[in-house]
Structures are given as structure tokens and as C-alpha cells.
Design a protein around this motif. Structure first.
Motif, short mmCIF file in Angstrom:
data_model
loop_
_atom_site.label_atom_id
_atom_site.label_comp_id
_atom_site.label_asym_id
_atom_site.label_seq_id
_atom_site.Cartn_x
_atom_site.Cartn_y
_atom_site.Cartn_z
N GLY A 16 7.16 9.75 0.34
CA GLY A 16 6.55 9.75 1.49
C GLY A 16 5.74 8.68 1.57
O GLY A 16 5.69 7.73 0.94
N SER A 17 4.93 8.82 2.98
CA SER A 17 3.92 7.66 3.22
C SER A 17 2.71 8.11 3.43
O SER A 17 2.46 9.33 4.02
N LEU A 18 1.54 7.45 3.34
CA LEU A 18 0.28 7.60 3.64
C LEU A 18 -0.53 6.42 3.89
O LEU A 18 -0.08 5.29 3.26
N SER A 19 -1.27 6.42 4.77
CA SER A 19 -2.26 5.05 5.25
C SER A 19 -3.68 5.38 4.66
O SER A 19 -4.12 6.59 5.32
N VAL A 20 -4.40 4.59 4.07
CA VAL A 20 -6.01 4.99 3.92
C VAL A 20 -6.51 3.78 4.65
O VAL A 20 -6.03 2.59 4.67
N SER A 21 -7.76 3.97 5.22
CA SER A 21 -8.74 3.03 5.88
C SER A 21 -9.77 3.05 5.33
O SER A 21 -10.42 4.06 4.49
N CYS A 22 -10.64 1.96 5.08
CA CYS A 22 -12.22 1.86 4.91
C CYS A 22 -12.80 1.27 5.99
O CYS A 22 -12.49 0.09 6.18
N ALA A 23 -13.63 1.92 6.49
CA ALA A 23 -14.57 1.25 7.44
C ALA A 23 -16.00 0.67 6.77
O ALA A 23 -16.60 1.41 6.29
N ALA A 24 -16.18 -0.47 7.18
CA ALA A 24 -17.47 -1.30 6.84
C ALA A 24 -18.45 -1.01 7.64
O ALA A 24 -17.99 -1.52 8.95
N SER A 25 -19.66 -1.19 7.43
CA SER A 25 -20.87 -1.46 8.29
C SER A 25 -21.81 -2.02 7.40
O SER A 25 -21.90 -2.19 6.44
N GLY A 66 6.17 -4.42 -2.55
CA GLY A 66 7.20 -4.14 -1.68
C GLY A 66 7.00 -2.60 -1.22
O GLY A 66 7.85 -2.25 -0.41
N ARG A 67 6.17 -1.75 -1.67
CA ARG A 67 5.92 -0.54 -1.25
C ARG A 67 4.52 -0.49 -0.45
O ARG A 67 4.43 0.38 0.53
N PHE A 68 3.58 -0.97 -0.95
CA PHE A 68 2.25 -1.05 -0.12
C PHE A 68 1.93 -2.26 0.61
O PHE A 68 2.41 -3.52 0.25
N LEU A 81 -4.73 0.23 3.81
CA LEU A 81 -3.78 0.29 2.85
C LEU A 81 -2.51 1.17 3.28
O LEU A 81 -2.91 2.35 3.46
N GLN A 82 -1.54 0.58 3.60
CA GLN A 82 -0.30 1.35 4.16
C GLN A 82 0.62 1.79 2.76
O GLN A 82 0.95 0.65 2.18
N MET A 83 0.80 2.93 2.43
CA MET A 83 1.56 3.13 1.15
C MET A 83 2.96 3.93 1.73
O MET A 83 2.73 4.93 2.14
N ASN A 84 3.90 3.33 1.20
CA ASN A 84 5.33 3.75 1.41
C ASN A 84 5.84 4.21 0.08
O ASN A 84 5.47 3.64 -0.97
N SER A 85 7.15 5.04 0.21
CA SER A 85 8.01 5.16 -1.15
C SER A 85 6.79 5.94 -2.15
O SER A 85 6.83 5.27 -3.43
N LEU A 86 5.95 6.62 -1.90
CA LEU A 86 4.96 7.03 -2.95
C LEU A 86 5.47 7.67 -3.98
O LEU A 86 6.54 8.25 -3.90
N LYS A 87 4.95 7.35 -5.26
CA LYS A 87 5.54 8.16 -6.53
C LYS A 87 4.45 8.82 -6.97
O LYS A 87 3.19 8.75 -6.77
N PRO A 88 4.86 9.86 -7.96
CA PRO A 88 3.59 10.73 -8.51
C PRO A 88 2.66 9.81 -9.34
O PRO A 88 1.41 10.27 -9.30
N GLU A 89 3.01 8.64 -9.80
CA GLU A 89 2.05 7.89 -10.68
C GLU A 89 1.34 7.06 -9.75
O GLU A 89 0.34 6.39 -10.26
N ASP A 90 1.30 7.17 -8.19
CA ASP A 90 0.25 6.74 -7.59
C ASP A 90 -0.81 7.67 -7.20
O ASP A 90 -1.71 7.08 -6.62
N THR A 91 -0.84 8.78 -7.78
CA THR A 91 -1.89 9.61 -7.61
C THR A 91 -2.98 9.31 -8.22
O THR A 91 -3.15 8.79 -9.33
N ALA A 92 -3.93 9.13 -7.61
CA ALA A 92 -5.44 8.77 -7.83
C ALA A 92 -6.45 8.51 -6.89
O ALA A 92 -6.21 9.14 -5.75
#
Length: 127
Positions: A16-25, A66-68, A81-92
Motif C-alpha cells: 500500500g501507500s502512505l504519505s507523511v507531512s511535516c509542517a514547519a513554523s 523508486g518507492r518513496f 514523503l510519499q511512500m508507495n509499495s510499502l514493505k513490513p521493513e518500512d515500519t518505524a
């Protein structure tokens, strides 16, 4: 001072895919290169991806190439950070970080290059 707040983590199935964001101030976002790091249980914190102040230069660790995709929007003071083709080893826990480096083409890849850190967001990939 720069304050960084990550969002968007969660639970996703492998492939699957997931996107994380980081907002700066705080100080001028475009003065900073940005990086995403991750730390799995019992392991050290490692670089995932980095981007220079303009977005013109990026770095990826081999395991995510090629995935992120890292990107930034200086008008919104946000790095993604757009994360595609996620693997269990990406867990963190994923952390964003800011390194003062106005004008540099370098996308820093070492944690000691970075001046400010977010609190982290959990990404869990189930098999």
C-alpha cells in the motif's frame, strides 16, 4: 528556532501507500534543507530521504529508491514523503528534520547535519 510537526502516519498493508507531512513554523523555511529519518524498534535512526532548500536536489537511501518521493512546498512551509509499495521493513517512527543551509545544493544525509527535529509519527506496515 524551527518547530516541526509530522502528521499522516498510520497502519497500512504491505504494498500500500502512505504519505507523511511535516509542517514547519518559526524561521524561514526556505533557508533549510529537510530530511526524513526513521527508527525501527531496537535499531538506530537512519536517513530515508533528504531535499535541499529549493527542492532541486534530493537524496534517497537505496532501500527506498523508486518507492518513496520527498518533496517540499516552500509557500506552505511543508515537506512531504510519499511512500508507495510499502514493505513490513518500512515500519518505524518517521522523523522530519531541518538543516540550515540556505543556497546549498546539498541534501544532507547525516543526522548530525540537522539542527531541528520533529516528534515523529508512527508508520506500521502489516504483512
Amino acid at each position: 528556532q524551527v518547530q516541526l510537526v509530522e502528521s499522516g502516519g498510520g497502519l497500512v498493508q504491505a504494498g500500500g501507500s502512505l504519505s507523511v507531512s511535516c509542517a514547519a513554523s518559526g524561521r524561514t523555511f526556505s533557508s533549510y534543507a529537510m530530511g526524513w529519518f526513521r527508527q525501527a524498534p531496537g535499531k538506530e535512526r537512519d536517513i530515508v530521504a533528504a531535499i535541499n532548500w529549493s527542492g532541486g536536489s534530493t537524496y534517497y537511501v537505496d532501500s527506498v529508491k523508486g518507492r518513496f518521493t520527498i518533496s517540499r512546498d516552500n509557500a506552505k512551509n511543508t515537506v512531504y514523503l510519499q511512500m508507495n509499495s510499502l514493505k513490513p521493513e518500512d515500519t518505524a517512527v518517521y522523523y522530519c528534520a531541518a538543516a540550515y543551509s540556505r543556497g546549498s545544493s546539498i541534501a544532507p544525509r547525516y543526522d548530525y547535519d540537522y539542527d531541528y527535529w520533529g516528534q515523529g509519527t508512527q508508520v506500521t506496515v502489516s504483512s
